[in-house]
Scaffold this active site. Structure first.
Site, short mmCIF file in Angstrom:
data_model
loop_
_atom_site.label_atom_id
_atom_site.label_comp_id
_atom_site.label_asym_id
_atom_site.label_seq_id
_atom_site.Cartn_x
_atom_site.Cartn_y
_atom_site.Cartn_z
N LYS A 12 16.81 -19.48 -84.23
CA LYS A 12 16.93 -19.83 -82.82
C LYS A 12 17.56 -21.22 -82.74
O LYS A 12 16.87 -22.23 -82.56
CB LYS A 12 15.56 -19.81 -82.13
CG LYS A 12 15.67 -19.67 -80.62
CD LYS A 12 16.30 -18.34 -80.22
CE LYS A 12 16.39 -18.16 -78.72
NZ LYS A 12 17.05 -16.93 -78.34
N SER B 190 18.73 -12.28 -76.55
CA SER B 190 17.55 -13.02 -76.13
C SER B 190 16.97 -12.40 -74.85
O SER B 190 16.59 -11.24 -74.85
CB SER B 190 17.88 -14.50 -75.96
OG SER B 190 16.72 -15.28 -76.13
#
Length: 589
Positions: free
Chosen positions: A195, A389
Site C-alpha cells: 500500500k 482499492s
C-alpha cells in the site's frame, strides 16, 4: 460627515445595482450560448459518407450532456468528449449502415485509459468485418495513438511526421525532501507492504515491494499493447519488443521499413484515397460526419421490451455525499443501486467501475447496496481502466467480475495520513497554539503537533479494523478464505490477466460481455438498457461548480503535465478519514 455617508451609501447602492445588472447580463449570455449549442437535432447521414473517427478527445465512461461541450472553462474542463460505449455502439451501427462507406481514423494523442483504448480498438477491428476500409492518418502518433491506429486496414504517417515507439515507463514523484524543507511531517498509518500511496511522503525512492508490483503490472500492460499490435500488423511481438528496446523508429522511413505503417502520405493524398473508397470522383467533395454526430443519432436497441438491464456507472474518487458524473458519491450511487433493485422491470444489474478508490466508509455504504441487490437479481461487475482499492471494494460482492487484460485492480489495503505542521507553523512561520481540553484525546486529529503514542495506537487499530472488514468482504464475495485474500492483498496492485488467475476476477471480457452475461443470468432474450444514475444537469452543475471548474481549468493550464503532482500533494493534505485508495496515480508514458 453627512455628505460623506451620503456618498458612501450611493457608492454601495451603485455597486449592488451594477453587480446585479452584470449578473443578469451574464445569465442572458449563458442561455444564449445554451441555445446556440443545442444538439438535440439529429444529423442526417448522406449516401457515400465517410465516418470521421476523431479520437483526439476525452473518451469518458459516459457521454456528458453537451450544453457546455465547446466551453471547457465553465464545462467539464476537457472540451469535446464522448462516452466509450456510445462510441462503440456507433461503430457497431456503422458496420451495417449502407450510407457509411469507410472510416477515417485521425488520432495523435487520445485521452483515455489503457482498458478503454482496448475497448475502442476492438470495436474498430470488429467494424472491419464489414469489409469496409478503415484508414488511419496522423502527423504524429503517440504510443496510445499508434495502438488505436494499428487496428486500421491502412496506417499512414506524414512524410515528415513522428511515430513514438519506445516502450512503457512509469515514474513516481517523491515529496519527502520538499516536505522536510518546509517543515511538514507526514504521519503514516497503514496496513500492507504494497500500500504505497504513502511512500511519496516518507521515502525518496520506491520501496522494493512497490518496485516489484509496478514492474509486474507495467509488464502486463505492455504485453497487451504489443500483442494487440502484433496481431493486426502481422509483426511478431518479440520483434516489436526489439524495435522499441533499440529505439529503431527514429524517422518516418524507419516505421515504413519496419512495416509498422503502410505508407508515408500527405493529407491530400489520404483524402484522395478516401474519395475513391466512398465512390466519389476526384472533383467531388467528401461527405463526412464525426463519430460524435453519428453517435448522437443512436437509438436504444429493443426499446419496446419491458424487461430491463440496469447499468450503474461508478466513476471517479469515492467520497461520502452526492458526488457527480466524475466522482462516486456514496449517496448518489447507493440510491441508484437501490432504485434499480426495487424496480421490478429491472431484471439484472451491471455495475461499471472505473475508480482508484477513496473513502473506506463510503465504499462500504455502496458495497451494502450491492449485497442487498444480489439477493434479488443478478449483479455483474465490469471493470474499466482502474477498479482498485475502494473501487474493488464496492464490486467484490457481485456475482461475477469482468476485467480487461490491462485493467488495473486489487490494491486491497488501507491507509491514513495525518500531516503534522508543527515545525512549519512554529519554527518557520512563528505561529504557536495553546488551549484547553476536557479529555486526553479531544484533539486527536490535530495537525499542529505530532501524534502521541496513544493516539497512533488508536488510529492504527482503526486502520486494522477497516482492513479486516475489507478482506472479509472480499473473502465473502469471492468465496475465498480471508487468509488467502490477505496473502494477495496488502495493497498489492494486479493487472487484469493476473487478477483472473488469482481469483479476484472471473473472466476477461469487455463491457458488452458483462451486459450479455447479466442478461443471460437473468434469462433474458430481449431487454432494454437503462443507465443510472441520471447524468448531472449541466446548468445545475455550472451554477454549483462553475467557480471550481474555472479554477481547475486554469490550474491545468498553469501546471501542464505537473497538474497531477499538484493533485497528489493536495490529496495528501485534504483527504480525511481512513482511505481505501490506489497506491498512487498511474501514468504510463
Amino acid at each position: 460627515m453627512r455628505e460623506f455617508f451620503k456618498y458612501v451609501f450611493a457608492t454601495v447602492v451603485g455597486i449592488i445595482i451594477s453587480t446585479f445588472l452584470i449578473f443578469l447580463f451574464f445569465i442572458v449570455i449563458v442561455f444564449s450560448v445554451i441555445s446556440s449549442l443545442d444538439t438535440s437535432s439529429s444529423t442526417t447521414v448522406a449516401a457515400n459518407s465517410v465516418l470521421y473517427l476523431n479520437l483526439d478527445q476525452t473518451i469518458k465512461e459516459r457521454t456528458p450532456n453537451k450544453t457546455f461541450d465547446n466551453l471547457p472553462v465553465i464545462g467539464s474542463g476537457s472540451g469535446k468528449s464522448i462516452g466509450f460505449n456510445d462510441l462503440i455502439m456507433a461503430l457497431k451501427k456503422a458496420k451495417t449502415d449502407d450510407n457509411i462507406k469507410c472510416i477515417f481514423l485521425n488520432v495523435s494523442s487520445p485521452n483515455a485509459g489503457k482498458a478503454t483504448l482496448k475497448e475502442v480498438r476492438d470495436a474498430i477491428i470488429d467494424f472491419r468485418k464489414s469489409k469496409k476500409q478503415v484508414i488511419a492518418y496522423s502527423e504524429v502518433y503517440t504510443q496510445d495513438a499508434y495502438y488505436l491506429a494499428s487496428a486500421a486496414d491502412k496506417v499512414y504517417l506524414n512524410p515528415q511526421g513522428v511515430l513514438e515507439f519506445k516502450g512503457f515507463s512509469s515514474q513516481l514523484t517523491f515529496f519527502k525532501g520538499a516536505m522536510e524543507k518546509i517543515g511538514v511531517e507526514a504521519q503514516i498509518i497503514r496496513v500492507g507492504n504494497y500500500k504505497s500511496a504513502v511512500e511519496p511522503f516518507i521515502n525518496d525512492k520506491m520501496s522494493d515491494y512497490n518496485r516489484t508490483q509496478v514492474s509486474a503490472y507495467l509488464g502486463g500492460l505492455y504485453d497487451t499493447f504489443l500483442n494487440g499490435i502484433a496481431e493486426t500488423r502481422k509483426i511478431p511481438a518479440d520483434s516489436l519488443y526489439v524495435i522499441a528496446d533499440t529505439y529503431r523508429i527514429k524517422q518516418p522511413q524507419d516505421a515504413l521499413n519496419a512495416k509498422m505503417i503502410d505508407g508515408l502520405k500527405y493529407k491530400d493524398e489520404v483524402l484522395a484515397e478516401l474519395k475513391k473508397l466512398s465512390g466519389l470522383s476526384p472533383r467531388q467533395k467528401i461527405v463526412s460526419l464525426t463519430i460524435n454526430e453519428y453517435a448522437a443519432n443512436l437509438e436504444p436497441e429493443n426499446s419496446s421490451s419491458r424487461d430491463r438491464v440496469a447499468v450503474i456507472y461508478a466513476n471517479g474518487d469515492i467520497t461520502s455525499g452526492e458526488g457527480n458524473d466524475d466522482s462516486i458519491g456514496s449517496e448518489r450511487i447507493s440510491r441508484a443501486i437501490r432504485k434499480a433493485r426495487e424496480d421490478d422491470k429491472v431484471k439484472a444489474i451491471v455495475l461499471r467501475v472505473n475508480s482508484g478508490g477513496g473513502s473506506a466508509l463510503a465504499s462500504d455504504v455502496i458495497w451494502r447496496e450491492i449485497v442487498l441487490s444480489k439477493k434479488v437479481k443478478p449483479v455483474i461487475a465490469s471493470f474499466g481502466d482502474v477498479a482498485a482499492s475502494g473501487g474493488y471494494y464496492i464490486a467484490c460482492a457481485a456475482d461475477s467480475i469482468f476485467v480487461q487484460p490491462n485493467t488495473i485492480t486489487g490494491s486491497i489495503g488501507v491507509f491514513g495520513i495525518i500531516p503534522n505542521f508543527q515545525n512549519l507553523l512554529n519554527n518557520k512561520l512563528g505561529i504557536t497554539f495553546d488551549g484547553v481540553k476536557t479529555g486526553q484525546y479531544a484533539d486527536i486529529m490535530s495537525v499542529n503537533r505530532p501524534l502521541t503514542a496513544g493516539e497512533r495506537l488508536i488510529i492504527q487499530n482503526d486502520v486494522n479494523h477497516v482492513y479486516a472488514t475489507f478482506t472479509s468482504r472480499v473473502a465473502e464475495g469471492r468465496k475465498k478464505s480471508q487468509s488467502y485474500i490477505d496473502s494477495i492483498g496488502g495493497g498489492h496492485v494486479w493487472v487484469g490477466t493476473d487478477a483472473v488467475k488469482i481469483g479476484l476476477a472471473d473472466r476477461l471480457g469487455n463491457f458488452q460481455d458483462a451486459i450479455t452475461a447479466a442478461a443471460k443470468k437473468a434469462k433474458l432474450k430481449e431487454y432494454k438498457l437503462v443507465e443510472y444514475p441520471q447524468k448531472t444537469d449541466p446548468i445545475k452543475s455550472f451554477l454549483e461548480d462553475g467557480t471550481e471548474n474555472i479554477r481547475i481549468y486554469y490550474a491545468k493550464k498553469e501546471f501542464g503535465d505537473n497538474f497531477l503532482l499538484f493533485q497528489q500533494l493536495k490529496k495528501a493534505v485534504v483527504n480525511s478519514g481512513i482511505q481505501a485508495r490506489m497506491p498512487f496515480e498511474i501514468k504510463v508514458n
